[in-house]
Each structure stands twice: as C-alpha cells, then as structure tokens.
Motif scaffolding. Structure first.
Motif, short mmCIF file in Angstrom:
data_model
loop_
_atom_site.label_atom_id
_atom_site.label_comp_id
_atom_site.label_asym_id
_atom_site.label_seq_id
_atom_site.Cartn_x
_atom_site.Cartn_y
_atom_site.Cartn_z
N ASN A 1 -7.26 -1.61 -6.13
CA ASN A 1 -7.47 -0.60 -7.17
C ASN A 1 -8.74 0.18 -6.84
OD1 ASN A 1 -8.23 0.79 -9.54
ND2 ASN A 1 -7.12 -0.68 -10.82
N PRO A 2 -8.61 1.37 -6.24
CA PRO A 2 -9.79 2.11 -5.80
C PRO A 2 -10.79 2.38 -6.93
CG PRO A 2 -7.80 3.12 -4.92
CD PRO A 2 -7.35 2.05 -5.89
N GLY B 1 -3.11 -0.61 -4.44
CA GLY B 1 -3.71 0.58 -3.85
C GLY B 1 -3.84 1.73 -4.83
N ARG B 2 -3.44 1.48 -6.07
CA ARG B 2 -3.43 2.57 -7.06
C ARG B 2 -4.59 2.40 -8.06
NH1 ARG B 2 0.67 5.99 -8.30
NH2 ARG B 2 2.30 4.85 -7.22
N ARG C 1 -7.77 -4.65 2.34
CA ARG C 1 -6.81 -3.99 1.45
C ARG C 1 -7.47 -3.67 0.11
NH1 ARG C 1 -2.86 -2.25 3.22
NH2 ARG C 1 -1.87 -4.17 3.91
N ILE C 2 -7.38 -2.41 -0.30
CA ILE C 2 -7.89 -2.02 -1.61
C ILE C 2 -6.75 -2.12 -2.61
CG2 ILE C 2 -8.81 -0.12 -2.97
CD1 ILE C 2 -10.20 0.86 -0.43
N GLU D 1 -10.22 0.84 5.64
CA GLU D 1 -9.43 -0.34 5.25
C GLU D 1 -8.99 -1.12 6.49
OE1 GLU D 1 -6.80 1.49 1.92
OE2 GLU D 1 -6.37 -0.66 1.83
N GLY E 1 0.80 -1.21 0.00
CA GLY E 1 0.00 0.00 0.00
C GLY E 1 0.83 1.26 0.00
N LEU F 1 2.74 3.91 -1.75
CA LEU F 1 2.64 4.24 -3.16
C LEU F 1 3.80 5.09 -3.66
CD1 LEU F 1 -1.18 4.95 -3.41
CD2 LEU F 1 0.05 2.95 -4.22
#
Lengths: 790, 290, 163
Positions: free
Chosen positions: A676-677, A16-17, A673-674, A733, A6, A8
């Motif tokens: 790809n938002p 996370g991107r 955990r994200i 998250e 995460g 970046l």
C-alpha cells in the motif's frame, strides 16, 4: 492460476494499491478504544513512589500513615511482590559472556536509577493513590552513582550491581584481519569521534496496563498497550506461575509504540502482581513525567571510527569502537545489547569493501534502561559511515555523490556478504542513488548553493545510504533462548454470509497492519476488500505469533495471510466444485463469485457458505467443507531480509545563531513488494521525522548525579509541525524471493538514515567556515561552539 | 499527575476576592487563565488550600483608551493582543510579541495579567511591558496603587505584588508617530520559551534616536532593560556604528542564566545578534519615515 | 474529607450537573465522569494538544482547566463535533490522506483544524504548520495532516465561490 502480484488491472487487485484504512474512521470520530480509556468493575488505580536518587540503598519503608488514607486499598513493597513473581534477567545466550543483574517488579535492596519505582500504592482513584504516595516515608541512603562511561569501566569503579564484578554488560569484537597494516599504508585515512545522545520514544499515549486477576478461576486477563501480546502472555504465565492457557493479553488500540512498548517494565509486572494480591482489576497509566524516567531510552553511543581509502577514492576498510551506556539493567527479554550489536554489524553496510574491525562495549550505569527503539542501531551505523564517506570524499577531492557512485555495492553484485557477516539477497543502492539525485535535482542544488554562499546564505546538502534489517528469523532472539516467536499465524474463514474474517498474530499500532492484511487476503482470495475483517491483538483469539516489530508485519505477517488466503481459496473452490459438479482447476474466485474458465459467474461465495454451513445435506458424500483455514509461516532462507535506500537533506544554517532550518528532505527506499504505497510513504515520513528529531532536538539530559534534567514534554524537544519539512518519497521495488509476497518492510527506513543525511547536510553548510560537528542532536549551542562563535 | 485537593471559590468582585484570600489564611492562589498554575498544581509543585477564580471579575477586563495611555485589563487574553484594534494602534509591541507566545489554544485562555504576575523571565509579555514603559495597576485591601514596570519585576518569579494583592490593569503610554517598534526572539521550536528575545522602542527624531527602550527576555532572573545599550543609541544617528556599540554594551546589561543546553555566553551572543537584527530592521523603517 | 463542588455546564448540547472534586481537570471530567474518552491526555501540562476541546467555541486544553472553571460554559468534544457533522469534511480528508496513524493525537488535531478553518480563506502551508505548533504527533511526520487541512480549506473556498 494466480495473476502476478502487483498487477492492478483485475478485480480485487489490492496488492500495490493506495487504499485508506478502514479502522481509521473510528479513531477520527474519537471512538478509539485505548487501554487508557478502559474501565472495569471494581477497578482500582496504581501509583508509584519513585527513587529520588540515581543510586541508593533502601533503608526502610514506612507506609503506616498512608494505609489509612481515603481510598487506599494496598501498599506493596519490593518484598511483597517478590514473593509472587519470579525474577528476570535480560541476557541472550548467543551474546557470549553477557551479564545483567536479576530484576524484580520493585527493588528489595537498592534503587539503581532516579525515577525507579520503589513502592506501589493502589487506591480507588489515581489522585488518591498519589495523595497516599506522598505520605509513604522511604529512608534512602545515597550511594555513589555510576554515570560516566569511561569512569564506569575503570578498574575499581563503583558498581551498579555489586554481584556482577564490574560494569560491563557485554563485549564483542569483529575482525576480518589486516586492519592495522591497511590503515598504515592507505592513501587517505579519515577519522572522527561521534557522540549520539540518549533519546526516547515519547509515544503520545503513555504506557498503559490494566491487569485483572480472577482468583476463582486462576485466570489473568491483561489489557496491555503493547506491540507483542504473545510475548507478554508467556512472560506473565512463567513469572507468576499461571498456566499459559489461563493468561490472556489483549492489546486494543495503541497510541504509538515504536519499539518502546514491547519491553518488560517493572511497573507492568508490579501491576499484574497487585491485581493478584488484591483480586481486583488494577490499572496503571504512566503519566508523562513517569514516562520520561521509566520508558526505555535509546542510543547513547560514543563511536570512534576511521575509514581508509585508496588514491582513487575507493573505500578499503573501516575500524570502529563503539561504547554504549545502557542504564542499570539489560532490558528483558530482548536485552540492551542488540542496538550495539547492530551498530557494529551495519557499519559500512551499503559499501563494497572487505576489511573491517570493530569493538563493542556495553556498559552499565545508574540511569533508566536503554533498549530497542525504532531503527535499532541503524541511525548510529548510518551516521558514522556516511559522515566518514563525506570526509573521505573531501580528502579524495570527490563530490559526495560521485564518491557514493564509486563505492556503493553494484546492483548486479548480489547475492553478496558484508565484511560483518550479513548476507544480502538483492539490494538497489545504485538505482536509489540515481533516483535520489534526479528527484532532489542534486546538481541544481549544488549550483544554487555556490551562488547563495557568495551572498552569505549557507545551505547544506547531505545524502546518506542505508541498509535496514527486517523480517528476522529465529537468529534474532530464538537462538538466544528468548521465547519470542519469529513466525506468525493466521486463521482465515468464510462466514455463513460469505464474508471473510482474518485473525492474525501481527498487531496494529496505527501503521496500517490490519489494512494491508485485509488487502492481501482480499486480493489472494478474490473478494472485495470491504468483505474482509481483520482482527488482531488478542491472545485468546488469534494464533500465536511474533507480532509487529523489526518491520515484520508486512514481510512475515503479510506472507502468513497470503498463504492462509490461498489455502482457504483452494478449500472454497473444492466445495464449489462439488456443488457445481465441476473440476476445481476450471474454477476461480473473483470478486466474491465462483467463476468458470470463461469468467462466467456460476455461484456466489455467499451461496457456497450458505450451503456448506446450512445445507451440508446437499453436498456429495465425503465433501469436506473446510471454510476455516489456519496457517503458520516462519521465514526460511536468508536469516534476515535486508532493505535499502538513500536519503537527502537540504538545510539552511544561520551561522550567526547556530539555528538550522530544514528546507526539504527526500527518501528513495526499496522495501521490496509495496502493498500500500499510501501507508508506506507515511511510515517513511513518520520515520524521517523521528530521525530528524534525533538530529536536531531530542536528547535526555542528565546531570552528574544521574538526574534527568529535561524529563517533561515542555523540556524534551520533540519535532513539531513548524520545524519539519515536506518530505518527498520515491521507491525502487526489489522483492525478496524468499516469499511469495516479496515484501520486506518499511517501518525503520525513515529513521535509519535521516539523522545521517542531516549530519552531512549541516557539515556541508559549515564547510566555508572550516567547522565540523560529529554529535547529535546538533543544537544551536553545539553549532555555535563548532563555528567558534562562543 | 493529579493536583492535591483544594477548595474553589469564584468571587464576582475584587472585594470578594480579597475576602476569600483573607479567609484562607494565606494558603490561597488566584486563578485567572490558569495555564501556568494548572501544570504546577498537577506536578504538586504548588498546593494551595483554596483557588480563587478571578476570571469573572468584570473590573479586571476591558481595553480602553484613557487620554494618552491605554488601559488594558489584567484578564485580557493573549489572543486579544492579536486581534484588538486598540492594542494594534496604540501598543504595537504587544501585538508583535503575541504570536510568539505559546500556541493558539494557550493564547485563547492565557491572560496578560497572569503572565505578568507570574513574571517568568522567559515570557514575552513581561519584557514587553518594560519596553513599553507600562505601569501596573495593583489593588490591595487598602486600595489601588500604580507601579512602573521597572519597579515591578524584583527577582526570579518575584514581583512588587504583596500576598493577596491583585494585578488589575496595565497602563501603557500610547505609541506616537515618532516611535519605531520591533520584537523578535530565538526559540528552538515555534512557541517554545525563547533562548533569548527582545522588544525595542525607538523614539526617532528624523534619522536620530531621541530615546531608546530595549527589554530582553530570557536574559536574566527578571525581564531586563538594556540600559547601557539604550545609552549607546540615545542622541545618535541609527547606523551600523551605533548598533555595534549597543551590541557590545549588552555585556553590562544582561546576566543570562547558564546551563548545558544554553550557556550564558550563547545567550549573550544571541542577544547581540538579535539586537543587531532588530535595530538594523529599524534603520530601513527610519529611512522610509524620513 | 473529600472536597466536592457542584458544576453545571453544557456538554455536546446536553445540560449536565455533577458533584465533583474541584481538583478534577476538565479533561479528566470528560473522560471519567462523562465517558467521553475521545479527549486524550498525553502530558497533562498543556503541551501535547491531545486534550483540546472547544470551550465556548474556543480551542482549549482540557488538562489546563479544572472542570469547576467551566461552570456555565458550553463544551464540545470530538464526539460532539463528529455527531453534529460539522467536521465531516475534515475527517474525510484526514481519512483519505491517511493523516493519522495511532489516532491518539487526532481529536486534538481535528479541534485545531476546525478552529483554524473557521475564518474564510485558504491558509498557506506555513500558516497551517504554525496553527499546528501546539499539536504533537509522533507517527505521521505532519505532512499528511498539513495536506488534509489544506485540501479542506481549498474545497471550502471553492464551494463558497461556487455558491
């Protein structure tokens, strides 16, 4: 060695991107390749004659005239296909006492729903097959249809399947004890009878299958618009007696699925059989009219439920009775009892209370099967729970948001267990609620509502918390005897040019599975995302795995890719260390380069690959250049990863007409955990719209004879652009600690509670009229009745 | 969902169309925009031997001012009702109704003549023809005749068109300065067939209604004039009382279909609400005009 | 026994003559005879909008028109629009905004977007939603599609002003 997930601010940090989907460009150019589009040499087309009756004995089939019509290649009845296909039964061992009649591609004795395929016609074109279908004469003898869920359960009722003895597919009870006493002495008890309409997935690409049996090799290739190619490889192999390794299932671009395309359909099994009988490729694409009468439907529950609270407004217990009607059979291989099971187990899940009792009755009737569709059971549990919470809040004199602040499980109370037996690792209800209130300006909306009410404008505000089941372990299907994998597999390899390929068992239906897998592999390996190609959807190509359903693509598929990429990276560094005569722990792979401890680029990945593949003679003796890695991952630890969230809905009710305008919708959700938002937000939005469709528009309507009366896209109302609101989304998250990646999944979240929030919003708007509604879809007719206008 | 086989002919004139119809021995359908016919063929609800494509017959086209009426050719596309300046100026109700007809692509190809000849009671244009007092120009092998809209819609999907006859044009009395127009409908989703809809023409004498014409869609087996409601308004000041009387009178005017999703009582109720809103909106207009 | 008729039309700039069954819809003709499979059929009754193509420049349901009716017409499909580069900005905006998931509705959405963006000016979000009222999407929830079309309209308006 590895930067925290995460972060970046380093090269190749993709987890996370928000990045766009590489595979979407093809679709935007009209170059998608769907099963619907495929053409094979000597391919012929299937059409089906369908039962006009909900329940009828098949007396005779006369196909003589049809056989001689232009282009006709084969006409097959139930008996013809029964000779080459083993029957199937949609039960799971861990659902004790569950029963369902055996099923065949086409029925041999009687038809059990209106629209069931009875005779298959194969011709050179679909039009010719339809021409011939009109010339096939079937004599039916009508039997009394079983339609009503109460009448179906009466002793001596007509039976959908004589041999089963009654119309009960499955019955279950949960009881923590003490419910009767608790409700007798509670300060307040609220209760309601809820009705949830049948609805259906309506993927824009209908079901499509192209079966190609090659007799000389005894090989079956099936191009199948499905989420789960390995499940079907197994089923085609076992039911048609073809060795598994001789069966290949390919799922190319899929035009929407939402759970609907992972079930066994009679026509699909028939088409495989027809291809075997003819020795030619046979294609079947359900037209939209066929889709409505043969795709699985979902929901169709009547829930009587009550909630007890103490004088302070604390929830102390729930008591629930769910009756759900599932059609003529339990669907294979996942059954039609899972939804009801999840309804009674998810009831009240976001809230802290200890006493619970539930009863579930799963009932057969003469309609098409229901089964798993997006957010299985969640919308029912959420709507019942959240409406009761609002009713209890009103009884206790509390604002609905305050009621939830008092009763949602505290964010520091984990791990904990629900009264229904679910174990929660870590959820974030309280923080989600606080974020939702801020995002929607809850207090501002309440103030505005009061002002507008005085002017005769009736707006309603509804909120609904939810818990979502994801990343199922074998506890879902495997322990019930179904050969449905809970694990996934990936092969990741460096090509001679230093590019990367990932072949993985999770599948893509547009949600972006391939994109996130590519992000994870690139991130973990240390290469540019453009260098990674992800390949899915072919049993001949990827390792065996469960594929994409129950939100497992990111959580399980993603973890599989992560671990495979890490293993490959270790191998790459070993080879690089041998070439550079360095220690592996001094090296790293960054943006496609082997770098040393101070970040100096020493050797490109392309050079490592070149040497490994073409100049292995220059490597030190004993070097093992393993630039392809296979890795399997199955979830361990918690049997399910739970996610959570909360939704808000703002509506305006025209109290004279019963029409509702949805003004705005908000979601705060926690999928761990994200990755790809951008994609997560679009999954949530699409899910919300399916939930709002259920809340206001979608319902499969049947008459007393069991005929679907609105089975066309003009009559079955799906939500469209004009009626849907803008949807604002925020995230909390809370990664699961069961995996390195920490992703939990987001595909069902939007659908899980959108209809619950809408139900509360409409009831809130109707408060000044003393009117309530507990049925979805909330149509103008139902609202006008609730308001006493008609 | 594939149509049964048929032959296709494309006449250039009305006379050729009649010849083709006669040749087919009655088993022919005329095809204009085809946007209602094509789904019926795909579903095999209809299966003519011959489709006679009339879309290229020049005599069925054109929108021209003809004294105090507007002649609108039957092949006029729905979309033209949105953009044609003659329609905007002289037949404003058509312009008002057009955005409610299905969706942009349907309006590109669907024709007014096709919609009116089909006479779907839920469609907008047939009801609008009634409210405007249009006359239908019909051609048959024996020549042309004119039928007022009131006498055109006979029953569910049944019109005054005899087998083989063609709807050629609409003759619409042009709007006068004393006219007030309103159209609206309640539909579940944008572009859906309405649960109820209505077009209104009021001929105002200052604040008083000289004449009212009100036509409903989705309110009976045909598009239907609300004559009792119209009577409640004629000669009266357009005020809340008159509107309430007109709303009450609808019970005698409408005979709505009854089904589970939309019970007859709901359609009548919504018809009253809609009429109240349409007329209420015209009070303000009348006041402004006065 | 099979009834056929000859049809001549222009498809994506190419003159085409074929002998076909009159009952074949333009959508089926494009998909089957011309292998232009970007035109999708989702309902075959003019409701879903996945089969939209341009016929003589106007958005038209390929499933509601028989190919023989298109005699002498100019037809343009998603493949033609893509190759001509005329919707490149719309496709880029859809890609950037992730205004598609499964992609099955997308060709029809792009035809509608192309048609609605032809006149000058920036439509409101309500007007965009209205223009999309006949295009069914089950995946996205529509918002991203509205966003993408709005972005292109603004971009084009800005470019015109700048020029």
């Amino acid at each position: 060695m590895n930067a925290p997930l995460g972060a970046l601010d380093r090269p190749n940090s993709y987890i996370g991107r928000s990045v766009s989907r590489p595979n979407a460009k093809r679709l935007l150019a009209g170059k998608g390749r769907y099963v619907t589009d495929l053409v094979l040499p000597r391919m012929v087309h299937a059409a089906f004659l369908r039962s006009p009756y909900a329940h009828a004995r098949i007396v005779s089939v006369d196909a003589e005239a049809a056989r001689t019509m232009p282009g006709v290649r084969l006409i097959a009845t139930g008996g013809d296909l029964a000779r080459i296909c083993q029957p199937w039964t949609g039960t799971l061992d861990h659902f004790k006492g569950m029963k369902s009649a055996p099923q065949l591609p086409l029925p041999v004795g009687k038809a059990t729903w209106a629209g069931q395929a009875v005779v298959a016609i194969v011709a050179d074109t679909r039009a010719q097959a339809e021409d011939a279908a009109e010339a096939v004469m079937v004599e039916f003898e009508e039997l009394p249809p079983v339609i009503d869920i109460d009448a179906a359960r009466e002793p001596g009722a007509d039976r959908v399947a004589e041999e089963l003895g009654d119309n009960i597919c499955f019955h279950a009870k949960l009881d923590t004890g003490g419910i009767d006493g608790l409700f007798a002495t509670a300060a307040h008890v609220v209760e309601e009878e809820f009705l949830f309409g049948r609805h259906t997935a309506v993927t824009l690409e209908p079901r499509a299958i192209l079966a190609d049996y090659e007799a000389s090799e005894e090989r079956l290739t099936v191009h199948h618009a499905t989420q789960t190619p390995f499940q079907f490889q197994d089923l085609y192999s076992r039911h048609f007696g073809i060795p598994e390794a001789q069966v290949r299932v390919v799922a190319p671009d899929i035009g929407g699925s939402f759970g609907m395309k992972l079930h066994v359909y009679h026509e699909d099994m028939a088409v495989v059989g027809l291809s075997i009988l003819l020795g030619r490729p046979v294609k079947f694409v359900a037209d939209r009219i066929e889709s409505f009468v043969s795709d699985i439907h979902a929901r169709d529950h009547r829930v009587r439920a009550r909630m007890a609270i103490d004088a302070a407004g604390t929830i102390i217990g729930m008591d629930v009775d769910d009756v759900t009607a599932i059609g003529a059979f339990s669907t294979y291989p996942r059954t039609s009892a899972v939804e009801g099971n999840q309804v009674i187990r998810l009831m009240g899940a976001p809230y802290r209370f200890g006493n619970y009792r539930a009863e579930l009755s799963v009932v057969f009737q003469n309609k098409v099967q229901t089964s798993q569709y997006r957010a299985v059971g969640h919308p029912i549990a959420a709507a019942v729970t959240e409406r009761l919470v609002d009713m209890a809040a009103a009884r206790a004199g509390l604002d609905p948001a305050v009621m939830r602040e008092r009763n949602l499980i505290a964010d520091d109370a984990y791990p904990c267990e629900s009264p229904t037996g679910y174990r929660f690792e870590a959820l974030s209800h309280q923080e989600c609620l606080a974020r939702l209130k801020a995002m929607m300006d809850y207090d501002g909306l309440r103030a505005e509502q009061a002002v507008l009410r005085a002017k005769g404008i009736h707006r309603g505000i509804g909120i609904a918390s939810f818990v979502e089941i994801s990343n199922p372990s074998p506890a879902f299907y495997g322990i019930g005897g179904a050969r449905i994998s809970a694990q996934d597999g990936a092969v990741v390899k460096v090509t001679p040019s230093g590019e990367v390929r990932c072949l993985i068992s999770v599948t893509e239906q547009g949600q972006g599975t391939e994109t996130i897998i590519g992000q994870i592999v690139a991130d973990q390996l240390g290469v540019a995302r453009e260098k990674v190609r992800v390949i899915t959807g072919d049993t001949e190509v990827t390792p065996h795995g469960g594929a994409t359903w129950a939100c497992r693509g990111a959580g399980i598929g993603g973890e599989t890719a992560l671990r495979a990429a890490r293993a490959l990276k270790a191998n790459v560094l070993k080879v690089a260390a041998a070439i550079l005569q360095a220690r592996t722990d001094e090296l790293d792979l960054l943006d496609g380069w082997i770098v040393d401890a101070v970040g100096q680029q020493r050797l490109s990945l392309a050079d490592v690959a070149r040497i490994a593949y073409f100049r292995s003679d220059t490597l030190p003796p004993g070097t093992e250049a393993q630039l392809t890695v296979a890795h399997h991952f199955a979830p361990q630890g918690y049997p399910f990863a739970f996610t959570n969230g909360i939704q808000g809905c703002h509506v305006e009710l025209d109290a004279e007409t019963g029409f509702v305008k949805i003004l705005k919708h908000w979601v705060v959700e926690d999928c761990g955990r994200i990755i790809n938002p951008l994609l997560v937000d679009e999954q949530v939005r699409g899910g919300v719209v399916q939930g709002l469709g259920a809340a206001f528009f979608e319902e499969c309507l049947y008459d007393a004879a069991g005929q679907l009366t609105n089975g066309s896209l003009a009559d079955y109302l799906v939500p469209m652009a004009c009626e849907m609101p803008d949807i604002e989304i925020d995230h909390v998250e809370t990664p699961t600690l069961d995996t390195i990646l920490g992703a939990k999944g987001c595909g069902e979240a939007g659908t899980a509670a959108a209809s619950a929030a809408a139900l509360n919003a409409v009831n809130d708007a109707m408060t000044p009229f003393g009117a309530t509604i507990a049925q979805i879809p909330m149509t103008p007719a139902r609202l006008l009745r609730a308001l006493g206008r008609i | 969902m594939k149509a049964r086989a048929f032959r296709y002919v494309r006449p250039a004139t009305i006379a050729e169309a009649f010849d083709a119809f006669a040749e087919a021995g009655g088993e022919a359908s005329y095809l204009a925009g085809g946007h209602s016919l094509a789904p019926a063929l795909a579903l095999r609800l209809q299966a003519p031997d011959v489709l006679i494509d009339i879309a290229h017959i020049g005599a069925l086209r054109g929108i021209v001012l003809d004294g105090d009426s507007l002649r609108i050719g039957a092949l006029t596309r729905h979309a033209e009702a949105l953009t044609d300046p003659h329609i905007a100026a002289h037949a404003p109700l058509l312009r008002m109704a057009a955005p409610h007809v299905a969706h942009p692509a349907i309006r590109n190809r669907g024709t007014l003549g096709g919609s009116v000849a089909l006479a779907d009671p839920a469609a907008e244009f047939p009801a609008v023809m009634l409210a405007m007092g249009a006359e239908m120009e019909i051609a048959g092998p024996d020549g042309h005749r004119r039928v007022p809209a009131e006498a055109f819609f006979l029953d569910l999907y049944q019109t005054a068109l005899e087998p083989g006859e063609l709807l050629v044009a609409f003759h619409v009395p042009i709007a006068r300065p004393s006219h007030r127009w309103a159209f609206d409908e309640f539909a579940r989703r944008r572009g859906d067939y309405a649960v109820i809809g209505a077009g209104v023409m009021l001929d105002m004498d200052g604040p008083t209604v000289a004449e009212a014409r009100i036509a409903f869609l989705s309110a009976a087996a045909t598009p239907v004039r609300a004559r009792q409601a119209e009577s409640c308004l004629a000669g009266r000041l357009l005020d809340a009382g008159a509107i309430a009387d007109a709303q009450q009178a609808l019970a005698g005017d409408l005979d709505p279909p009854d089904d589970e999703q939309t019970p007859a009582a709901m359609r009548l109720h919504l018809g009253r609400v809609l009429l109240g809103r349409l007329l209420g909106g015209l009070i303000d207009n009348a006041a402004v005009a006065a | 026994m099979t009834i056929t008729a000859s049809v001549t039309l222009t498809i994506n700039g190419e003159d085409v003559t074929r002998e076909i069954e009159p009952r074949e819809t333009l959508a089926d003709f494009l998909r089957r005879d011309m292998q232009l499979t970007g035109t999708h059929t989702g309902c075959e009754m003019g409701v879903c909008g996945a089969c939209l193509v341009l016929v003589d420049g106007k958005a038209t349901h390929g499933c509601l028109v028989f190919a023989v009716q298109a005699e002498g017409s100019t037809v343009e499909t998603i493949e033609g629009l893509s190759e001509r580069g005329i919707i490149g900005d719309i496709q880029a905006a859809f890609h950037e905004r992730n205004a598609l998931q499964c992609g099955f509705c997308t060709p029809g959405m792009l035809v509608t977007a192309h048609s609605m963006l032809a006149p000058p000016g920036v439509p409101t979000r309500e007007e965009i939603r209205d223009a999309l009222s006949g295009n069914y999407c089950r995946c996205t929830g529509y918002e991203a599609i509205v966003d993408a079309i709005e972005a292109v309209a603004r971009q084009r308006a800005g470019e015109e002003v700048a020029a």
